[in-house]
Design a protein around this motif. Structure first.
Motif, PDB file in Angstrom:
ATOM      1  N   ALA A 100      21.602  46.175  26.690  1.00 13.53           N
ATOM      2  CA  ALA A 100      21.862  45.164  28.045  1.00 13.53           C
ATOM      3  C   ALA A 100      22.367  46.202  29.092  1.00 13.53           C
ATOM      4  N   SER A 101      22.313  45.789  30.244  1.00 13.95           N
ATOM      5  CA  SER A 101      22.753  46.554  31.292  1.00 13.95           C
ATOM      6  C   SER A 101      24.254  46.635  31.234  1.00 13.95           C
ATOM      7  N   THR A 102      24.926  45.783  30.920  1.00 10.97           N
ATOM      8  CA  THR A 102      26.425  45.768  30.518  1.00 10.97           C
ATOM      9  C   THR A 102      26.709  46.583  29.565  1.00 10.97           C
ATOM     10  N   ASN A 129      18.185  43.605  31.176  1.00 13.11           N
ATOM     11  CA  ASN A 129      18.974  42.618  30.792  1.00 13.11           C
ATOM     12  C   ASN A 129      18.411  41.563  29.675  1.00 13.11           C
ATOM     13  N   ARG A 130      19.425  40.762  29.518  1.00 11.65           N
ATOM     14  CA  ARG A 130      19.221  40.191  28.097  1.00 11.65           C
ATOM     15  C   ARG A 130      17.603  39.507  27.835  1.00 11.65           C
ATOM     16  N   MET A 147      23.035  44.082  22.472  1.00 11.69           N
ATOM     17  CA  MET A 147      23.114  42.871  23.407  1.00 11.69           C
ATOM     18  C   MET A 147      24.138  41.844  22.940  1.00 11.69           C
ATOM     19  N   GLY A 148      24.224  41.079  23.709  1.00 11.94           N
ATOM     20  CA  GLY A 148      25.187  39.786  23.345  1.00 11.94           C
ATOM     21  C   GLY A 148      24.433  38.900  22.254  1.00 11.94           C
ATOM     22  N   ASN A 164      33.582  41.566  23.367  1.00 17.43           N
ATOM     23  CA  ASN A 164      33.151  41.921  24.893  1.00 17.43           C
ATOM     24  C   ASN A 164      33.851  40.942  25.549  1.00 17.43           C
ATOM     25  N   ARG A 195      25.314  37.438  38.562  1.00 15.13           N
ATOM     26  CA  ARG A 195      24.037  38.253  38.037  1.00 15.13           C
ATOM     27  C   ARG A 195      23.083  37.428  37.999  1.00 15.13           C
ATOM     28  N   GLY A 198      18.661  35.368  33.581  1.00 17.19           N
ATOM     29  CA  GLY A 198      18.274  36.374  32.687  1.00 17.19           C
ATOM     30  C   GLY A 198      19.270  37.440  32.084  1.00 17.19           C
ATOM     31  N   SER A 199      20.577  37.537  32.895  1.00 14.49           N
ATOM     32  CA  SER A 199      21.693  38.058  32.408  1.00 14.49           C
ATOM     33  C   SER A 199      22.316  37.510  31.354  1.00 14.49           C
ATOM     34  N   GLY A 200      22.827  37.989  30.391  1.00 16.76           N
ATOM     35  CA  GLY A 200      23.841  37.564  29.332  1.00 16.76           C
ATOM     36  C   GLY A 200      25.096  36.913  29.866  1.00 16.76           C
ATOM     37  N   THR A 201      25.621  37.888  30.914  1.00 17.81           N
ATOM     38  CA  THR A 201      27.044  37.365  31.466  1.00 17.81           C
ATOM     39  C   THR A 201      26.815  36.233  32.294  1.00 17.81           C
ATOM     40  N   ARG A 267      33.125  37.387  24.179  1.00 20.23           N
ATOM     41  CA  ARG A 267      31.734  37.448  23.708  1.00 20.23           C
ATOM     42  C   ARG A 267      31.782  38.550  22.503  1.00 20.23           C
ATOM     43  N   TRP A 269      29.553  42.002  21.009  1.00 20.39           N
ATOM     44  CA  TRP A 269      28.185  42.945  21.189  1.00 20.39           C
ATOM     45  C   TRP A 269      27.544  42.967  19.862  1.00 20.39           C
TER      46      TRP A 269
HETATM   47  P1  PGA Z   1      23.744  41.501  30.707  1.00 21.20           P
HETATM   48  O1  PGA Z   1      24.683  41.669  29.279  1.00 21.20           O
HETATM   49  O2  PGA Z   1      24.534  40.448  31.443  1.00 21.20           O
HETATM   50  O3  PGA Z   1      23.935  43.009  31.305  1.00 21.20           O
HETATM   51  O4  PGA Z   1      22.443  40.650  30.232  1.00 21.20           O
HETATM   52  C1  PGA Z   1      24.182  41.023  28.049  1.00 21.20           C
HETATM   53  C2  PGA Z   1      25.057  40.306  27.307  1.00 21.20           C
HETATM   54  O5  PGA Z   1      26.322  40.094  27.733  1.00 21.20           O
HETATM   55  O6  PGA Z   1      24.205  39.404  26.654  1.00 21.20           O
END
Ligand code: PGA
Length: 310
Positions: A100-102, A129-130, A147-148, A164, A195, A198-201, A267, A269
């Motif tokens: 994941a980008s994060t 992203n997620r 990923m998350g 996380n 964000r 589609g982003s997990g954050t 959260r 990882w």
């Molecule tokens: P993301 O992070 O926001 O970069 O997609 C992944 C997540 O926290 O699941």
């Protein structure tokens, strides 16, 4: 229909690159040799796989279908090689990793540490992203993902290895900077920079707002953590990001954390792979490394970081 493995490999590269020059470079073949392989393949299957619109090469519908299968065949061949190598006790191999980008803020360090123990390993790392990670797992396009928490219904093995924490960031000059234990209501008038879908954050953030009966006022949507932090620094709104993205800002004193009730939102990882994936020896070693040694190292770094930001 007689298709050779070589034709399939050549097709797979051309279909991925959609460019004969780049495909021939990757395959170490001349361009006419690549075109010839594709022509022979089209003759064998009896249908055109590519079409040219102007100078642009695109896949026909048949090409897209075949590409779906050649991807899987290539992956399976890679897996078969790895399994045989594992049986021979070889401690090297190739790892195709997507994060994941994060998670990329710590993933490169993780790889560097692993590489010290397994110097002969090669990697390719995709940062996305997620939503894209889930689709890569679905299509078996990657070995391991960081990923998350993935959806429970997907047929995946997901193991948590590190916290996380998501935190609220503000520009250093923010009037609430020194306030402690802010109620979420205190932020009712604040705009948030968020964000992309589609982003997990983003998903976690929306969930938090919904669970607390709050409306999320989004001024702007951005597809990277870096863009979010710069926007917050410039005063375009508040942000909610993972603590892992903040080490540079911490050093440069560019952003501050707001002390808001309910935060940090915790959260985790996860290290994730398909449940039906045959694990190569290098994948097994990498999993073990992340779930034991690396997670301890990273936990410690994150804890220190969080403390000093507070
Ligand atoms: P993301 O992070 O926001 O970069 O997609 C992944 C997540 O926290 O699941």
């Amino acid at each position: 229909m007689h298709i050779t493995l070589r034709q399939m490999q050549v097709f797979d590269v051309v279909a991925s690159k959609l460019n004969y020059t780049r495909a021939s470079e990757e395959l170490h073949l001349s361009q006419p040799a690549v075109s010839m392989q594709i022509k022979q393949l089209e003759r064998s299957v009896g249908i055109n796989l590519f079409e040219k619109v102007g100078k642009k090469v695109t896949l026909t519908e048949a090409g897209r279908e075949l590409h779906h299968y050649t991807r899987q065949i290539q992956n399976l061949l890679g897996e078969a090689t790895e399994v045989l190598e594992a049986l021979k006790g070889v401690k090297r191999g190739h790892l195709s990793l997507s994060v994941a980008s994060t998670a990329n803020y710590f993933a490169t360090n993780l790889l560097a540490n692993f590489k010290r123990q397994y110097p002969e390993t090669t990697f390719n790392l995709d940062v996305t992203n997620r939503k894209t990670l889930l689709s890569q797992l679905d299509n078996n396009e990657t070995d391991i993902v960081v990923m998350g928490r993935p959806p429970k219904e997907a047929e995946l093995i997901a193991e948590p290895f590190m916290e996380n924490p998501l935190v609220v960031i503000a520009p250093n000059s923010h009037p609430l900077r020194e306030s402690t234990l802010l109620a979420f209501d205190d932020l009712q008038n604040e705009t948030f920079v968020v964000r992309e879908l589609g982003s997990g954050t983003r998903i976690a953030m929306e969930q938090f707002f919904t669970e607390n009966g709050m409306e999320l006022k989004t001024g702007m949507e951005m597809n990277s953590n870096e863009a979010i932090k710069q926007a917050v620094e410039a005063g375009l709104g508040l942000g909610i990001v993972s603590i892992h993205t903040l080490s540079l800002e911490l050093a440069a004193n560019k952003l501050c954390l707001l002390d808001v009730e309910g935060f940090p939102v915790l959260r985790h990882w996860y290290l994730v792979h398909r449940a039906d994936k045959r694990l190569s020896s290098i994948m097994i070693a990498f999993k073990k490394f992340v779930l034991t040694e690396a997670s301890e190292l990273l936990e410690l770094a994150a804890a220190l970081q969080y403390k000093s930001l507070k």
